[in-house]
Design a protein around this motif. Structure first.
Motif, PDB file in Angstrom:
ATOM      1  N   MET A 182       0.950  -1.140  -0.096  1.00 28.96           N
ATOM      2  CA  MET A 182      -0.105   0.307  -0.401  1.00 28.96           C
ATOM      3  C   MET A 182       0.632   1.071   0.444  1.00 28.96           C
ATOM      4  N   ALA A 183       1.729   1.395   1.128  1.00 24.55           N
ATOM      5  CA  ALA A 183       2.760   2.888   1.161  1.00 24.55           C
ATOM      6  C   ALA A 183       3.742   2.541  -0.860  1.00 24.55           C
ATOM      7  N   SER A 184       3.551   2.422  -1.019  1.00 23.86           N
ATOM      8  CA  SER A 184       4.684   2.248  -2.651  1.00 23.86           C
ATOM      9  C   SER A 184       3.208   2.533  -3.273  1.00 23.86           C
ATOM     10  N   ASP A 185       1.726   2.038  -3.577  1.00 27.21           N
ATOM     11  CA  ASP A 185       1.513   2.528  -4.443  1.00 27.21           C
ATOM     12  C   ASP A 185       0.923   4.064  -4.288  1.00 27.21           C
ATOM     13  N   LEU A 186       0.924   4.356  -2.809  1.00 28.22           N
ATOM     14  CA  LEU A 186       0.268   5.819  -2.543  1.00 28.22           C
ATOM     15  C   LEU A 186       1.385   7.066  -2.599  1.00 28.22           C
ATOM     16  N   SER A 187       2.944   6.308  -2.526  1.00 28.00           N
ATOM     17  CA  SER A 187       3.809   7.519  -3.034  1.00 28.00           C
ATOM     18  C   SER A 187       3.699   7.743  -4.569  1.00 28.00           C
ATOM     19  N   CYS A 188       3.637   6.083  -5.728  1.00 28.57           N
ATOM     20  CA  CYS A 188       3.710   6.663  -6.629  1.00 28.57           C
ATOM     21  C   CYS A 188       2.160   7.028  -7.160  1.00 28.57           C
ATOM     22  N   PHE A 189       0.723   7.368  -6.177  1.00 36.44           N
ATOM     23  CA  PHE A 189      -0.622   7.978  -6.932  1.00 36.44           C
ATOM     24  C   PHE A 189      -0.055   9.066  -6.271  1.00 36.44           C
ATOM     25  N   LEU A 190       0.693   9.418  -5.334  1.00 36.38           N
ATOM     26  CA  LEU A 190       0.794  11.288  -4.316  1.00 36.38           C
ATOM     27  C   LEU A 190       1.660  11.655  -6.201  1.00 36.38           C
ATOM     28  N   ALA A 191       3.138  10.783  -6.210  1.00 32.27           N
ATOM     29  CA  ALA A 191       4.222  11.561  -6.979  1.00 32.27           C
ATOM     30  C   ALA A 191       3.532  11.478  -8.168  1.00 32.27           C
ATOM     31  N   TYR A 192       2.587  10.882  -8.939  1.00 29.47           N
ATOM     32  CA  TYR A 192       1.690  10.898 -10.591  1.00 29.47           C
ATOM     33  C   TYR A 192       0.786  12.001 -10.114  1.00 29.47           C
ATOM     34  N   LEU A 193       0.485  12.533  -9.451  1.00 32.32           N
ATOM     35  CA  LEU A 193      -1.163  13.993  -9.083  1.00 32.32           C
ATOM     36  C   LEU A 193      -0.168  15.151  -8.832  1.00 32.32           C
ATOM     37  N   THR A 194       0.864  15.101  -8.299  1.00 31.19           N
ATOM     38  CA  THR A 194       1.714  16.302  -8.180  1.00 31.19           C
ATOM     39  C   THR A 194       2.584  16.670  -8.914  1.00 31.19           C
ATOM     40  N   SER A 195       2.655  15.475 -10.201  1.00 27.39           N
ATOM     41  CA  SER A 195       3.374  16.232 -11.007  1.00 27.39           C
ATOM     42  C   SER A 195       2.616  16.589 -12.141  1.00 27.39           C
ATOM     43  N   SER A 196       1.514  16.672 -12.087  1.00 28.61           N
ATOM     44  CA  SER A 196       0.384  16.993 -13.038  1.00 28.61           C
ATOM     45  C   SER A 196       0.449  18.482 -13.249  1.00 28.61           C
ATOM     46  N   THR A 197       0.316  19.289 -14.274  1.00 31.88           N
ATOM     47  CA  THR A 197       0.898  20.680 -14.447  1.00 31.88           C
ATOM     48  C   THR A 197      -0.418  21.037 -14.368  1.00 31.88           C
ATOM     49  N   ALA A 198      -1.653  20.900 -13.727  1.00 29.35           N
ATOM     50  CA  ALA A 198      -2.710  21.433 -13.257  1.00 29.35           C
ATOM     51  C   ALA A 198      -2.285  21.696 -12.095  1.00 29.35           C
ATOM     52  N   LEU A 199      -2.265  20.711 -11.501  1.00 30.50           N
ATOM     53  CA  LEU A 199      -2.091  20.375 -10.051  1.00 30.50           C
ATOM     54  C   LEU A 199      -1.066  21.096  -9.607  1.00 30.50           C
ATOM     55  N   LYS A 200      -0.107  21.325 -10.436  1.00 30.53           N
ATOM     56  CA  LYS A 200       1.346  21.878 -10.021  1.00 30.53           C
ATOM     57  C   LYS A 200       0.502  23.674  -9.483  1.00 30.53           C
ATOM     58  N   ARG A 201      -0.350  23.592  -9.870  1.00 23.89           N
ATOM     59  CA  ARG A 201      -0.799  25.625 -10.036  1.00 23.89           C
ATOM     60  C   ARG A 201      -1.170  25.277  -9.100  1.00 23.89           C
ATOM     61  N   ALA A 202      -2.388  24.272  -8.495  1.00 23.79           N
ATOM     62  CA  ALA A 202      -3.098  24.710  -7.661  1.00 23.79           C
ATOM     63  C   ALA A 202      -2.248  25.369  -6.024  1.00 23.79           C
ATOM     64  N   THR A 203      -3.665  26.402  -5.655  1.00 23.61           N
ATOM     65  CA  THR A 203      -3.476  26.954  -3.978  1.00 23.61           C
ATOM     66  C   THR A 203      -2.695  25.523  -3.584  1.00 23.61           C
ATOM     67  N   HIS A 204      -4.185  25.053  -3.020  1.00 19.15           N
ATOM     68  CA  HIS A 204      -4.094  23.461  -2.262  1.00 19.15           C
ATOM     69  C   HIS A 204      -3.940  22.612  -2.867  1.00 19.15           C
ATOM     70  N   CYS A 205      -3.574  21.614  -2.183  1.00 20.15           N
ATOM     71  CA  CYS A 205      -3.660  20.590  -2.818  1.00 20.15           C
ATOM     72  C   CYS A 205      -3.745  19.345  -1.281  1.00 20.15           C
ATOM     73  N   MET A 206      -5.604  18.798  -1.024  1.00 22.75           N
ATOM     74  CA  MET A 206      -5.213  18.167   0.061  1.00 22.75           C
ATOM     75  C   MET A 206      -5.756  16.478   0.159  1.00 22.75           C
ATOM     76  N   TYR A 207      -5.313  15.539   0.701  1.00 27.73           N
ATOM     77  CA  TYR A 207      -5.722  14.347   0.820  1.00 27.73           C
ATOM     78  C   TYR A 207      -6.052  13.850   1.671  1.00 27.73           C
ATOM     79  N   ALA A 208      -7.270  12.668   1.847  1.00 25.40           N
ATOM     80  CA  ALA A 208      -6.901  11.624   3.074  1.00 25.40           C
ATOM     81  C   ALA A 208      -6.905  10.101   2.430  1.00 25.40           C
ATOM     82  N   TYR A 209      -6.944   9.682   3.222  1.00 26.97           N
ATOM     83  CA  TYR A 209      -6.680   7.807   3.119  1.00 26.97           C
ATOM     84  C   TYR A 209      -6.632   6.590   3.910  1.00 26.97           C
TER      85      TYR A 209
END
Length: 110
Positions: free
Chosen positions: A1-28
């Motif tokens: 799970m930890a590696s899947d979560l890390s991969c997902f968050l890395a993918y998410l934060t590499s998104s051009t649109a989300l890099k410009r977000a003022t706040h990007c919050m999550y919970a799992y």
């Protein structure tokens, strides 16, 4: 799970649109192989928002789930209304996706 979560968050934060977000919050919320509940959250600079999202996952009965909310500042101060908006968007996403196990809609007076 930890590696899947890390991969997902890395993918998410590499998104051009989300890099410009003022706040990007999550919970799992998930569990280990021995059944222990594993929960985590990140506020993304919006103090307390990760806790709200984690509570939503818990109350909705979601399991093996991550919910992500991004917010872009548009020049208008939302004040305390931002908490309602963050929670509402996350709840709607879980409901539309069919991920909730309980009804989260408020009950009217009888």
């Amino acid at each position: 799970m930890a590696s899947d979560l890390s991969c997902f968050l890395a993918y998410l934060t590499s998104s051009t649109a989300l890099k410009r977000a003022t706040h990007c919050m999550y919970a799992y919320r998930t569990s280990s192989q021995d059944g222990k509940i594993i929960m985590g959250q990140h506020d993304g600079g919006e103090g307390g928002s990760g806790d709200r999202l984690a509570r939503l996952l818990d109350l909705s009965g979601c399991h093996h789930m991550i919910v992500v909310v991004s917010r872009w500042y548009g020049g208008v101060q939302l004040g305390s209304d931002r908490w309602k908006r963050i929670s509402t968007v996350a709840k709607e996403a879980l409901e539309r996706g069919g991920f909730t196990k309980v009804n989260l809609k408020p009950q009217g007076k009888k």
